[in-house]
Design an enzyme around this catalytic site. Structure first.
Site, PDB file in Angstrom:
ATOM      1  N   LYS A  25      -9.682   2.329  -2.832  1.00  0.00           N
ATOM      2  CA  LYS A  25     -10.133   1.808  -1.540  1.00  0.00           C
ATOM      3  C   LYS A  25     -11.515   2.351  -1.197  1.00  0.00           C
ATOM      4  CE  LYS A  25      -8.540   1.504   3.281  1.00  0.00           C
ATOM      5  NZ  LYS A  25      -7.521   1.982   4.230  1.00  0.00           N
ATOM      6  N   CYS A  56      -5.579  -2.406   2.927  1.00  0.00           N
ATOM      7  CA  CYS A  56      -5.602  -2.259   4.383  1.00  0.00           C
ATOM      8  C   CYS A  56      -6.666  -3.181   4.986  1.00  0.00           C
ATOM      9  CB  CYS A  56      -5.809  -0.797   4.761  1.00  0.00           C
ATOM     10  SG  CYS A  56      -5.453  -0.419   6.495  1.00  0.00           S
ATOM     11  N   GLU A  96       0.826  -1.209   0.000  1.00  0.00           N
ATOM     12  CA  GLU A  96       0.000   0.000   0.000  1.00  0.00           C
ATOM     13  C   GLU A  96       0.863   1.263   0.000  1.00  0.00           C
ATOM     14  OE1 GLU A  96      -3.366   2.110   2.919  1.00  0.00           O
ATOM     15  OE2 GLU A  96      -2.264   0.334   3.578  1.00  0.00           O
TER      16      GLU A  96
END
Length: 541
Positions: A350, A405, A265
């Site tokens: 995301k 995440c 990420e």
């Protein structure tokens, strides 16, 4: 004396009933921990505790247990001292929910409303669903049934009913063991049934899949673990191209041939398309490995990705920030970008953002309050949730379901990937925000559940967390050293031939809907029961 010992033992069992801490306490705590707690406070013997005493002891027990469970939040090096306030509010809120639920259980036991006793597991699942899906972006960590997943059989049970089924069965086990201690008829058989059901069902399914598992189809994957994050380490001296130095150095270790090269990420700063890297400086860093195809004066991160893709003759998947102008406003996304050897660029933004770290909860009001009273925590630029599908399809590769995440901890989100034809789960993560804490293990043990819930292999790429490849049965194929309280993560490359066998699961088919139905049915039964009694009392009056 037995009540005091039961109270203390229940605290020890449940406080350490975390799969990342102890499989022994997880399994024993899920079997008897909650039953011991409830019996210690309400054994239906004299002397009975008052409601004030019950509430106080329950809250004290709950808030300290949750304090241990979320102790990883107290690593304040990067997030600041305000995290103590957030931690205190979170564990207090969760403790209040459990205290209220336990008080309802005691009320039912004291008043002998046994007809609705077994509606309580469904009620608890409904409570958890509220915090799972509606508390800010959703609090998916440390749900009550998590200890059941401390072994492979318990995790495989999630392939039938998911996290909600695990919480349901754990509450039912706790209530039935409480009934055993109260010496109720047939309670021992009910307790044994609740205790063994998930392990028998999951175990039979797991052993069947293990015996029929095929390793014929494999994917050659290489994953880079930088063991540092430019996002956290701050500015450096010299050329911006230095941001790529460690990544290029690690990439040189990768052995050809490889089908997919993955970076974690937000691997490098400056976003996807911003041209900030001087060509000459960049070529010096890249030259030991390969060269750039175009000699532009300034280069962007996609140019580096394309050069690596051409060198390894495989797609590159990397976490980056992405800026987009909409309605005369710039929007920032936390993205995963995949580029092929032919220059095809496909990305995912995301969708489940971290409150406080990526946006301020409460909309404009929340942001205004934060800016006025906590200006040092007011984000200069808030990310927004994306709308692009997380299923990425690249030529000569199976479809990938990408999460960023803690999105991987939401089974309902990743279930959609399975339905869209994804064959591989990929997670890009940065657990470095809480250094030298339990977070990498906590995150991993929640995320790996998706393998057996959905019947898919996974690859995780982290900066300092757990970089791993695991098959569809949740078996770790290879793992790199990660950061703990006692050691730092090591830079490295995970290169593995990953078995790509998939299998169908009931959870992938129906998701949380059976448990939602069961929860609504339980709430309806409780409401009808008390409503009927209230009407009957009014008629008598």
């Amino acid at each position: 004396m037995f009540r005091i010992l039961s109270f203390l033992c229940s605290w020890i069992l449940i406080a350490f009933a975390q799969p990342d801490m102890s499989w022994f306490f997880s399994l024993l705590g899920s079997a008897v921990g909650y039953g011991l707690l409830w019996y210690s406070l309400e054994p239906q013997k004299s002397p009975k505790l008052s409601w004030r005493q019950l509430t106080s002891l329950l809250f004290l027990w709950s808030v300290t247990v949750y304090g241990v469970h979320f102790s990883w939040m107290l690593s304040d090096l990067y997030v600041g001292k305000f995290i103590y306030v957030v931690w205190g509010v979170l564990i207090s809120l969760l403790a209040l929910l459990f205290t209220a639920f336990s008080c309802l259980l005691f009320f039912i036991v004291r008043k002998k409303h046994t007809k609705i006793l077994w509606c309580l597991p469904g009620l608890w699942v409904a409570v958890e669903m509220v915090r799972f899906y509606f508390l800010c972006s959703g609090m998916s960590l440390d749900y009550l049934g998590w200890p059941i997943t401390a072994n492979a059989y318990g995790r495989q049970f999630g392939g039938f009913f998911g996290w909600a089924g695990e919480s349901f069965i754990l509450v039912a086990t706790g209530i039935s063991f409480y009934q055993v201690l109260l010496r109720k008829c047939f309670s021992r058989y009910v307790w044994l049934g609740c205790l063994l059901f998930p392990y028998i069902l999951g175990g039979v399914h797991y052993e069947y899949l293990k015996n029929t598992f095929s390793k014929e189809e494999n994917l050659r994957v290489a994953v880079i673990q930088p063991a540092s994050s430019m996002l956290l380490e701050g500015p450096w001296s010299g050329s911006p191209a230095m941001a790529w130095q460690r990544l290029v150095s690690l990439s040189s270790i990768v052995r050809k041939p490889v089908d997919l090269l993955i970076f974690p990420e937000v691997s490098v700063p400056f976003g996807r398309d911003r041209k900030v890297y001087p060509y000459d400086d960049s070529q010096v860093i890249l030259s030991p490995l390969t060269h750039f195809k175009h000699q532009d004066e300034l280069l962007a991160n996609v140019d580096w990705m394309q050069a690596l893709s051409n060198h390894f003759n495989c797609p590159i998947l990397m976490g980056l920030e992405r800026w987009e102008e909409l309605d005369s406003k710039l929007h920032l996304y936390n993205s995963a970008e995949c580029i092929s050897q032919h220059g095809e660029l496909i990305g995912y933004d995301k969708r489940i953002l971290v409150p406080g770290g990526e946006y301020i909860p409460g909309g404009k009001i929340g942001w205004s309050v934060c800016k006025k009273y906590f200006p040092e925590y007011a984000l200069s630029c808030q990310r927004i949730p994306g709308a692009r599908s997380g299923v990425i399809e690249v030529e000569n590769l199976p479809k990938m379901g990408v999460s960023i995440c803690y999105e991987e901890t939401f089974g309902m989100l990743l279930r959609n990937y399975k339905r869209e034809g994804a064959k591989l789960l990929v997670n890009l993560t940065n657990d470095g925000w809480y250094p030298s804490s339990r977070l990498p293990q906590v995150h991993f043990y929640h995320g790996i559940l998706r393998n057996q819930e959905l019947g898919m292999p996974c690859v995780r790429s982290c900066h300092t967390g757990i970089t791993v490849a695991a098959d569809a049965l949740g078996r770790v194929i290879k793992m790199l050293p990660y950061e703990t309280r006692y050691r730092k993560a090591s830079p490295g490359v995970l290169q593995v031939s990953l078995p790509m066998q998939n299998y169908p699961t009931l959870y992938a088919f129906w998701g949380d809907f059976p448990m939602i139905f069961l929860s609504l049915l339980s709430i309806g039964c409780i409401g009808c029961y008390f409503g009927y009694r209230l009407l009957a009392k009014k008629e008598k009056a």
